[in-house]
Design an enzyme around this catalytic site. Structure first.
Site, short mmCIF file in Angstrom:
data_model
loop_
_atom_site.label_atom_id
_atom_site.label_comp_id
_atom_site.label_asym_id
_atom_site.label_seq_id
_atom_site.Cartn_x
_atom_site.Cartn_y
_atom_site.Cartn_z
N THR A 77 -18.08 56.32 29.95
CA THR A 77 -18.78 55.29 30.71
C THR A 77 -20.19 55.10 30.17
O THR A 77 -20.73 55.93 29.45
CB THR A 77 -18.89 55.68 32.20
OG1 THR A 77 -19.62 56.89 32.33
CG2 THR A 77 -17.52 55.82 32.83
N HIS A 93 -14.24 65.25 38.72
CA HIS A 93 -14.72 64.14 37.89
C HIS A 93 -14.94 64.48 36.42
O HIS A 93 -14.96 63.59 35.57
CB HIS A 93 -16.03 63.60 38.48
CG HIS A 93 -16.29 62.16 38.18
ND1 HIS A 93 -15.82 61.52 37.05
CD2 HIS A 93 -17.00 61.21 38.85
CE1 HIS A 93 -16.20 60.26 37.05
NE2 HIS A 93 -16.91 60.05 38.13
N TYR A 120 -27.54 51.84 39.56
CA TYR A 120 -26.57 52.32 38.57
C TYR A 120 -25.20 51.72 38.87
O TYR A 120 -24.70 51.83 39.98
CB TYR A 120 -26.49 53.84 38.61
CG TYR A 120 -25.36 54.44 37.79
CD1 TYR A 120 -25.57 54.81 36.46
CD2 TYR A 120 -24.09 54.62 38.32
CE1 TYR A 120 -24.55 55.35 35.70
CE2 TYR A 120 -23.06 55.16 37.57
CZ TYR A 120 -23.29 55.52 36.27
OH TYR A 120 -22.27 56.05 35.52
#
Length: 627
Positions: free
Chosen positions: A600, A471, A587
């Site tokens: 993001t 990620h 979230y």
């Protein structure tokens, strides 16, 4: 030793009569073709770099400006208001630089400066236009006149046929929000979770923060926003991802699935070959910058920065923090099958291997009956466990000899491929099929994925595929765009024969894949086993259930003039409240790619409005049950 013989371009033997030199024409031919391909790639990159560098103008527009300036001079009109004459006087006079040559050269220099100024002006205007985001907040299906005018101007200044990185210099920087806005939004996000007394206490804490440390922190942020391209992204990558010392398997890595109902072929080697070839095609377009940039509404450009590290990238473990290693022009991949590692070359004679050639290589791996070396089977579990033991083991046991060479082969590969010995996918007769499929992609057996690679391609023995992605280097939409291209290319462009094999002739002269060699001592094997046990505990703790909703989809939601995302977020709030009897801080990730190098930001979907909706649903059900 076939690959060793094929790799020798010349051989020589010392005899009493002298040196007997033998050249291999075939190998020399491949060396020549590889060099030609490399120079072609450089030329294309240079050309596309120039096109990107002058965007939204074009190189031909420079010629137009030069011709226009020269034409005005021949008409005895000076559009430079004396600047051409000033440039002319600063040029030296010689037999090679006559007065007429000076005049022409001065006009060209002025035209070039004017052209560059025009490019910077266009970029500045486009950046100012892209700083407007009011269109996002307009009602669905309605567009104000000002937004229509704005869209027309953006479209006009965006040029034609942009390349992947054409808009990078025109994207606005992420603005630093004011202290008041930051505190106001924070209080708004926690209001649904606190009672009146707790909320009043939180307001006091927020106001104290506003008076003392906030102004100083705000100055530091603004200073960084002026200096850095994006004041958040580098900190986000380091502190959210790379400094984490917990396992990245499950906690950070994410997965992507195959088509749900379609399996183009059940031949594992063939499916792997077509998908790998499609990925190589995508990588070539990416390296040349030839992909079309993503644009909202087909007009508003998104940042393409994250695409750069999709291939040839590995997360390298460290004691205190990891770092991302990105390389260029990697020409091999590493394949894992039944506890063994294989190196597969992706090029032959200066070109990508064809799908049929890749199928042959992967089938050779599947047919290989050799046994894993001691400690080799669960070696990838080092990437699945805690980061510090992996970093220390890497320094101690993989810093020299065959271990270093083999680890370097993995970490410098284009990507990692697992030929899995299980079968997964959707089966309407197996209620747990999607659960097992997702868990396999998310963590596998905890030792059959290299979780540090930018992504691991997983091909199951029934032809189903998936991807596990690290990620830190990018967010899920980036790998999603590549995945859409690969699936479409695999099924609709490359295709398969009636027997399920890849199309094309088979080149049996290819050197077979090479086994990676390891010398893993007992002490290292114990560390590997410890990492495996930690990863297995995490994997066993994953409770996943996937189901298909066939009653309706996003089409019906949009017909109700409602956002599908808002619908899902409210459904999650309602489901959680019914299950737990309370609300929690929620979230949801949202892109900030309308800003340069944006990644993001957090959307807090647990709001006063969403909690009021959930409570209203409960009151309605209560009244219905009483009635």
């Amino acid at each position: 030793m076939a690959e060793a013989h094929q790799a020798v371009a010349f051989q020589f033997t010392v005899t009493p009569d002298g040196i007997d030199l033998q050249l291999s024409r075939e190998v020399l031919k491949h060396i020549y073709l590889s060099g030609v391909t490399s120079w072609k790639k450089r030329a294309i990159r240079f050309k596309n770099g120039v096109l990107t560098g002058v965007y939204p103008a074009s190189p031909s527009s420079w010629l137009i400006v030069v011709i226009a300036i020269m034409s005005t001079m021949y008409a005895r009109i000076d559009p430079s208001m004396g600047m051409i004459d000033r440039i002319k006087t600063s040029l030296p006079v010689s037999e090679f630089m006559t007065v007429q040559t000076q005049t022409v050269f001065s006009a060209i220099l002025f035209a070039t400066g004017l052209w560059l100024s025009f490019i910077f002006l266009l970029r500045y205007i486009l950046k100012a236009l892209l700083s407007y985001h009011g269109w996002i907040f307009e009602s669905h299906g309605k567009m104000s006149f000002s937004t229509k005018v704005w869209l027309s101007l953006v479209k006009l200044l965006s040029g034609r046929r942009p390349l992947l990185f054409s808009f990078q210099a025109s994207l606005p920087h992420l603005p630093v929000p004011s202290i008041d806005d930051t505190i106001s939004r924070y209080l708004e996000s926690v209001r649904p979770l606190l009672d009146d007394e707790q909320y009043k206490q939180m307001e006091i804490v927020a106001n104290d923060f506003k008076k003392d440390p906030a102004p100083k922190l705000q100055k530091h942020l603004k200073l960084k926003s002026w200096w850095a391209t994006n004041y958040v992204s580098d900190w986000w990558e380091e502190y959210i991802y790379l400094r984490g010392r917990d396992p990245i398997m499950v906690n950070s890595n994410f997965y992507t699935m195959d088509f749900l109902y379609v399996i183009p072929t059940h031949r594992q080697a063939a499916r792997a070959a077509n998908v790998v070839h499609a990925m190589l095609q995508y990588r070539r377009k990416l390296e040349r910058g030839e992909l079309t940039p993503l644009r909202a509404l087909g007009i508003v450009p998104m940042c393409s920065f994250q695409y750069e590290r999709m291939f040839n990238t590995t997360r390298i473990p460290g004691i205190e923090t990891d770092f991302v290693q990105h390389l260029k022009d990697r020409k091999h991949l590493v394949v894992y099958h039944r506890g063994r590692f294989f190196k597969v070359w992706l090029y032959y004679g200066g070109r990508h291997l064809w799908p049929s050639e890749l199928e042959l290589q992967f089938q050779r791996i599947l047919d290989d009956k050799s046994e894993p070396q001691p400690g080799e089977i669960k070696l990838p579990s080092l990437t699945a466990g805690n980061r510090v033991p992996w970093a220390r083991a890497r320094l101690k046991y993989f810093n020299e000899g065959v271990n270093r060479a083999s680890l370097e082969t993995i970490e410098t590969a284009a990507f990692f491929l697992t030929l899995d010995d299980e079968a997964h996918g959707y089966d309407p007769e197996n209620i747990r099929c999607l659960d097992l499929y997702a868990k396999s992609l998310l963590h596998g057996k905890c030792y059959d994925r290299w979780f540090d690679k930018s992504f691991t391609l997983i091909v199951y023995k029934n032809g189903k595929i998936g991807v596990n992605t690290e990620h830190s280097w990018a967010d899920s939409p980036i790998i999603g765009h590549m995945w859409e291209y690969v699936l479409a290319t695999d099924c609709f462009h490359l295709g398969y024969t009636a027997e399920g094999h890849c199309k094309g002739d088979i080149n049996k002269s290819l050197a077979p894949p090479t086994r990676l060699q390891w010398d893993i001592p007992k002490a290292c094997q114990e560390i590997i086993e410890g990492s495996y046990m930690i990863a297995k505990g995490i994997a066993d703790d994953v409770d996943f259930h996937g189901c298909l909703l066939n009653e309706f989809g996003k089409g019906l939601i949009k017909k109700c003039r409602t956002s599908p995302d808002a619908f899902i977020q409210l459904a999650l709030q309602l489901a959680h409240y019914r299950d737990k009897g309370e609300f929690c801080l929620t979230y949801e990730s949202s892109m900030t790619r309308m800003f340069r190098e944006g990644r993001t930001e957090t959307v807090r979907s647990c709001t006063c409005e969403s909690t009021a909706f959930v409570k209203a649903m409960g009151m309605k059900e209560s009244r219905m049950s009483k009635g």
